[in-house]
Enzyme design. Sequence first.
Site, PDB file in Angstrom:
ATOM      1  CD  GLU A   1     -14.358  -6.098 -14.338  1.00 32.08           C
ATOM      2  OE1 GLU A   1     -14.452  -4.898 -14.615  1.00 32.08           O
ATOM      3  OE2 GLU A   1     -13.322  -6.618 -13.902  1.00 32.08           O
TER       4      GLU A   1
ATOM      5  CG  ASN B   1     -13.631 -13.055 -15.167  1.00 31.53           C
ATOM      6  OD1 ASN B   1     -13.503 -13.898 -14.272  1.00 31.53           O
ATOM      7  ND2 ASN B   1     -12.779 -12.047 -15.326  1.00 31.53           N
TER       8      ASN B   1
ATOM      9  CG  HIS C   1      -9.746  -8.220  -7.784  1.00 29.98           C
ATOM     10  ND1 HIS C   1      -8.399  -8.456  -7.986  1.00 29.98           N
ATOM     11  CD2 HIS C   1     -10.329  -8.297  -9.004  1.00 29.98           C
ATOM     12  CE1 HIS C   1      -8.182  -8.659  -9.285  1.00 29.98           C
ATOM     13  NE2 HIS C   1      -9.336  -8.572  -9.920  1.00 29.98           N
TER      14      HIS C   1
ATOM     15  CD  GLU D   1      -9.641 -10.521 -13.080  1.00 28.30           C
ATOM     16  OE1 GLU D   1      -9.524  -9.432 -12.477  1.00 28.30           O
ATOM     17  OE2 GLU D   1     -10.200 -10.619 -14.172  1.00 28.30           O
TER      18      GLU D   1
ATOM     19  CG  ASP E   1      -5.688  -8.840  -6.063  1.00 27.41           C
ATOM     20  OD1 ASP E   1      -6.843  -8.616  -5.669  1.00 27.41           O
ATOM     21  OD2 ASP E   1      -5.216  -8.331  -7.097  1.00 27.41           O
TER      22      ASP E   1
END
Length: 397
Positions: A149, A190, A226, A256, A258
């Site tokens: 990030e 990432n 996400h 990651e 979701d």
Amino acid sequence: MQILKTALAVGLTAQVANAGLHAAAKSKNLLYFGTATDNPELSNSAYVTQLNNTADFGQITPGNSQKWDTTEPSQGQFSYEKGDVVADLAEANGQKLRCHNLVWHQQVPGWVSSGSWTNETLSAVLKNHITNVVKHYKGKCYAWDVVNEALNDDGSFRDSIWYKTIGEEYIPIAFEAAAAADPDTKLYYNDYSIEWSSDKATAAQNIVKNLQARNIKVDGVGLQAHFTVGQTPPRKDLASNLKSFTALGVEVAYTEVDVRMKTPATEANLQKQKTEFGDIVGSCVDVEGCVGVTIWDYTDKYSWVPSTFEGYGAACPWDEDLQKKPAYDGILSVLGGSASSSSSASATAAPTPVSTFATAVKQATTTQAVVSETPAQKSVEPEQPEQPEDEDEFCDA
Ligand code: G3I
């Protein structure tokens, strides 16, 4: 090559009826389907039973216990107890370990965030941390998220302690230190909100190009994914964006995943979530060089979402009672498996072995290319925390 990959996948589909997510993912020539986990929830035996189910999960990511505040809480005092618990669990199960992460603006201990640093002293601290942590886990990590990030949503560099003190050079410093400490692990950049074509995705590609231009090892880009129900880009747009990364000669993975929704969850949103999980995983299947998918914990019981996005939750494929949601079948279906009958929690057999040809197809796409493009000049903006978007807006605007 794509025709052969497709033919191989068709040939294996019949073998994966009722297989788990990982077994089905391998039949589509992904290397793994996996989940994040965290140390506190490992005291829940029903949770661990499903985590150990290698038909569903062939890969594990420690959600917190390899981060800086855990691994070097005081300067020069390294602590690997918690990270080792997760690494040992993955090893005992024969699950790949994605290691997460080495440099981030969050979960940095006070001695780093409130120290008085010069470029030189903080660079030395950064190298020392990465060298120690990567050497400790040498040979255990399929990949490391080396830098996490680093970008704002407009594609400028995040104004972290690393950027403020060292400038963008902290990124090559981090990748070089990681490569020196373990030449055999894959090194990833990432980030989130790089899953569709945007200034931020372009900036992430520029990070890769800049490292490649300097012959610094970079093997992959992790797209966190996400998402919010109703805002997940369509499968074809997700795949097209993945290809803009793999065109650089690096592999990609969803790291990651979701898909959150307003709570309490409605049946309509659970059905949308099923489709959207399918689109995300399906886009990885569609792209040579997309090696796998990791969900950011498998159950709503331990999801990070409700404590971060007020009024949102239900983001994972298993509910708070560890029961499979429609999203589970949405994923399984795009992977060629047949729908489950709900409930989980029994460890099952090892996944169907993937052929060496399939592995070669994947590996052939991950050869590193060196390009000479340099990143565009970036302006520095204040840190923008990730916010819940309006559910009616499509994020690929
Ligand atoms: O360890 C302390 C514990 O001692 C204390 O009692 C407790 C009280 O709140 O806090 C515990 O720390 C929490 C930590 O997770 C470990 O459980 C922090 O408050 C909490 O903020 C932290 O949240 C983690 C978050 O990263 C940190 O920003 C989430 O669990 C973790 O899922 C999340 O993961 C990140 C990825 O690393 C990067 N991408 C985004 C993703 C979601 O934010």
